[in-house]
Enzyme design. Structure first.
Site, PDB file in Angstrom:
ATOM      1  N   TYR A  15       0.771  -1.420   0.022  1.00 47.33           N
ATOM      2  CA  TYR A  15      -0.072  -0.114  -0.132  1.00 47.33           C
ATOM      3  C   TYR A  15       0.844   1.286  -0.170  1.00 47.33           C
ATOM      4  O   TYR A  15       0.380   2.211  -0.674  1.00 47.33           O
ATOM      5  CB  TYR A  15      -0.903   0.087   1.036  1.00 47.33           C
ATOM      6  CG  TYR A  15      -2.198   1.073   1.136  1.00 47.33           C
ATOM      7  CD1 TYR A  15      -2.395   1.587  -0.202  1.00 47.33           C
ATOM      8  CD2 TYR A  15      -2.692   1.488   2.537  1.00 47.33           C
ATOM      9  CE1 TYR A  15      -3.768   2.391   0.023  1.00 47.33           C
ATOM     10  CE2 TYR A  15      -3.712   2.324   2.392  1.00 47.33           C
ATOM     11  CZ  TYR A  15      -4.141   2.721   1.131  1.00 47.33           C
ATOM     12  OH  TYR A  15      -5.208   3.768   1.076  1.00 47.33           O
ATOM     13  N   GLY A 138     -10.218   4.228   3.247  1.00 54.24           N
ATOM     14  CA  GLY A 138     -11.360   4.122   2.301  1.00 54.24           C
ATOM     15  C   GLY A 138     -11.078   2.707   1.427  1.00 54.24           C
ATOM     16  O   GLY A 138     -10.067   2.058   1.759  1.00 54.24           O
ATOM     17  N   THR A 140      -9.457   0.895  -0.990  1.00 55.50           N
ATOM     18  CA  THR A 140      -8.546   1.042  -1.863  1.00 55.50           C
ATOM     19  C   THR A 140      -7.580  -0.203  -1.848  1.00 55.50           C
ATOM     20  O   THR A 140      -6.838  -0.591  -0.610  1.00 55.50           O
ATOM     21  CB  THR A 140      -7.577   2.378  -1.352  1.00 55.50           C
ATOM     22  OG1 THR A 140      -7.447   2.134   0.024  1.00 55.50           O
ATOM     23  CG2 THR A 140      -8.114   3.503  -1.756  1.00 55.50           C
ATOM     24  N   ALA A 142      -4.291  -2.174  -2.952  1.00 51.10           N
ATOM     25  CA  ALA A 142      -3.070  -1.497  -3.547  1.00 51.10           C
ATOM     26  C   ALA A 142      -2.792  -1.721  -5.072  1.00 51.10           C
ATOM     27  O   ALA A 142      -2.436  -0.950  -5.749  1.00 51.10           O
ATOM     28  CB  ALA A 142      -1.882  -2.201  -2.815  1.00 51.10           C
ATOM     29  N   LYS A 194     -14.084  -2.458  10.030  1.00 46.64           N
ATOM     30  CA  LYS A 194     -14.392  -2.977   8.623  1.00 46.64           C
ATOM     31  C   LYS A 194     -13.298  -4.277   8.633  1.00 46.64           C
ATOM     32  O   LYS A 194     -13.793  -5.520   8.019  1.00 46.64           O
ATOM     33  CB  LYS A 194     -14.063  -2.181   7.390  1.00 46.64           C
ATOM     34  CG  LYS A 194     -12.730  -1.544   7.173  1.00 46.64           C
ATOM     35  CD  LYS A 194     -11.828  -2.477   6.216  1.00 46.64           C
ATOM     36  CE  LYS A 194     -10.497  -1.919   6.383  1.00 46.64           C
ATOM     37  NZ  LYS A 194      -9.545  -2.611   5.297  1.00 46.64           N
ATOM     38  N   SER A 257      -8.698  -8.807  -0.489  1.00 47.52           N
ATOM     39  CA  SER A 257      -8.529  -8.345   0.872  1.00 47.52           C
ATOM     40  C   SER A 257      -8.004  -9.563   1.919  1.00 47.52           C
ATOM     41  O   SER A 257      -8.534 -10.885   1.810  1.00 47.52           O
ATOM     42  CB  SER A 257     -10.057  -8.259   1.559  1.00 47.52           C
ATOM     43  OG  SER A 257     -10.066  -8.349   2.964  1.00 47.52           O
ATOM     44  N   ARG A 258      -6.830  -9.309   2.592  1.00 44.77           N
ATOM     45  CA  ARG A 258      -6.307 -10.353   3.294  1.00 44.77           C
ATOM     46  C   ARG A 258      -7.342 -10.883   4.475  1.00 44.77           C
ATOM     47  O   ARG A 258      -7.298 -12.045   4.991  1.00 44.77           O
ATOM     48  CB  ARG A 258      -5.079  -9.684   3.840  1.00 44.77           C
ATOM     49  CG  ARG A 258      -3.906  -9.662   2.924  1.00 44.77           C
ATOM     50  CD  ARG A 258      -2.518  -9.479   3.512  1.00 44.77           C
ATOM     51  NE  ARG A 258      -2.412  -8.151   4.183  1.00 44.77           N
ATOM     52  CZ  ARG A 258      -2.357  -7.062   3.622  1.00 44.77           C
ATOM     53  NH1 ARG A 258      -1.960  -6.730   2.644  1.00 44.77           N
ATOM     54  NH2 ARG A 258      -1.979  -5.779   4.487  1.00 44.77           N
ATOM     55  N   GLU A 284      -4.648  -7.302   9.449  1.00 46.10           N
ATOM     56  CA  GLU A 284      -5.122  -6.227  10.658  1.00 46.10           C
ATOM     57  C   GLU A 284      -6.131  -6.703  11.389  1.00 46.10           C
ATOM     58  O   GLU A 284      -6.241  -6.543  12.786  1.00 46.10           O
ATOM     59  CB  GLU A 284      -5.141  -4.795  10.118  1.00 46.10           C
ATOM     60  CG  GLU A 284      -4.040  -4.360   9.444  1.00 46.10           C
ATOM     61  CD  GLU A 284      -3.030  -3.532  10.373  1.00 46.10           C
ATOM     62  OE1 GLU A 284      -3.303  -3.784  11.526  1.00 46.10           O
ATOM     63  OE2 GLU A 284      -2.090  -2.773   9.992  1.00 46.10           O
TER      64      GLU A 284
END
EC number: 1.1.1.94
Length: 338
Positions: A15, A138, A140, A142, A194, A257-258, A284
């Site tokens: 990112y 937001g 996004t 990478a 999120k 998305s991880r 995260e």
């Protein structure tokens, strides 16, 4: 030479590199710094980030820098893109080398490890009350950002001039739209919650519950995010914007998305250690789950989805049983808490 860059980007992961590429593509001089000098040298040698963004060459105005003091002398504006659990330690490392006129913005999503504090609170504790602060958050990914695909993001800042300057630096009419939002609490909180809900969406899909269940989970996850935000003083409208609903939908529905992939594998019955090894990067949402639940307890907010995800991650609860626990909760008005 000091003052010869528009922005310093701290963090040469996927990112951070994507944001540095975006800034440079806008015609700005950008310095990208990473904690590993060998990694920075490798990036300079091939002029791309082969590990994360192998098909995106660096623009000519993106420069690599292995020396932190040299990098921080080059611009007043510093963009931090590191995992949330090292955010405070990175700020502490930066502090002695920051210029007197420094301004700090971060694109890190999450809360401080263990304490659950917003990153704004961490920055104030380390850097003091006078330095201008801002946060980017937001929907996004990478890879898409670096490829120049259309993207929109939210920006919240403590200083109106800093906000306007960041919009000017980042905004690109062809591909990158930046919306300002004065709600620092809401913009930061959306980026943390999120992550948790995305793990839940992945678990649901991994079990095989289908699109109906995923959509219900996203909707009720948004309700949890909004309730916690209201208790913390955030603006309700923020959670219907880029840093709330936008990022939530993206992270819950796409396998880039991880956090979602992490949950997906857990839902499929893959062991925890094997899941972490498969993902290979920081997830995260794993840490955020513990921190968000602690925040909910502190503010007296009921967050049943977050609680069940916590039990799966930290108390070895069966994922299918956690889903049944949610479905079996007492009937209530959709507008009510919980």
């Amino acid at each position: 030479m000091p003052g010869d860059a528009s922005m310093i980007v701290i963090g040469a992961g996927s990112y951070g590199t994507a944001l540095a590429i975006t800034l440079a593509r806008n015609g700005h001089e950008v310095l990208l710094w990473g904690h590993d000098p060998a990694h920075i040298q490798a990036l300079e040698a091939v002029r791309c980030n082969q590990a994360f963004l192998p098909d995106v060459p660096f623009p000519p105005t993106l420069r690599l820098e292995a020396s932190l003091p040299t990098a921080l002398a080059a611009s007043r504006d510093v963009l931090i893109v590191v995992p949330s659990h090292v955010f405070g330690s990175v700020l502490t490392e930066l502090k002695p080398h920051l210029r007197q006129d420094a301004r700090i913005v971060w694109a890190t999503k999450g809360l401080e490890a263990e304490t659950g504090r917003l990153l704004q609170e961490v920055a104030r504790e380390v850097l003091g009350d006078q330095i201008p602060l801002a946060v980017l958050s937001g929907p996004t990914f990478a890879r898409e950002l670096a490829a120049g695909l259309p993207t929109a993001i939210a920006l919240a800042a403590t200083d109106a001039t800093f906000s306007a300057d960041l919009q000017r630096l980042l905004h690109c009419g062809k591909s990158f739209r930046v919306y300002s939002n004065p709600d620092l609490i809401g913009v930061q909180l959306g980026g943390a919650v999120k992550n948790v809900i995305a793990i839940g969406a992945g678990i649901s899909d991994g079990i095989g519950f289908g699109a109906n269940a995923r959509t219900a989970l996203i909707t009720r996850g948004l309700a949890e995010m909004s309730r916690l935000g209201a208790a913390m003083g955030a603006e309700p409208g923020t959670f219907m914007g880029m840093a709330g609903l936008g990022d939530l939908v993206l992270t819950c529905t796409d396998n880039q998305s991880r956090n979602r992939r992490f949950g997906l594998l857990l839902g499929q019955g893959v062991g925890f250690e094997a899941v972490q090894e498969t993902i290979g990067q920081v997830v995260e949402g794993y840490r955020n789950t513990k921190e968000v639940l602690a925040l909910a307890g502190r503010y007296g907010v009921e967050m049943p989805i977050t609680e069940q995800i916590y039990q799966v991650l930290y108390q070895n609860k069966n994922a299918h049983q956690a889903a049944l626990t949610l479905l079996g909760r007492a009937q209530k008005d959709e507008r009510a808490g919980g």
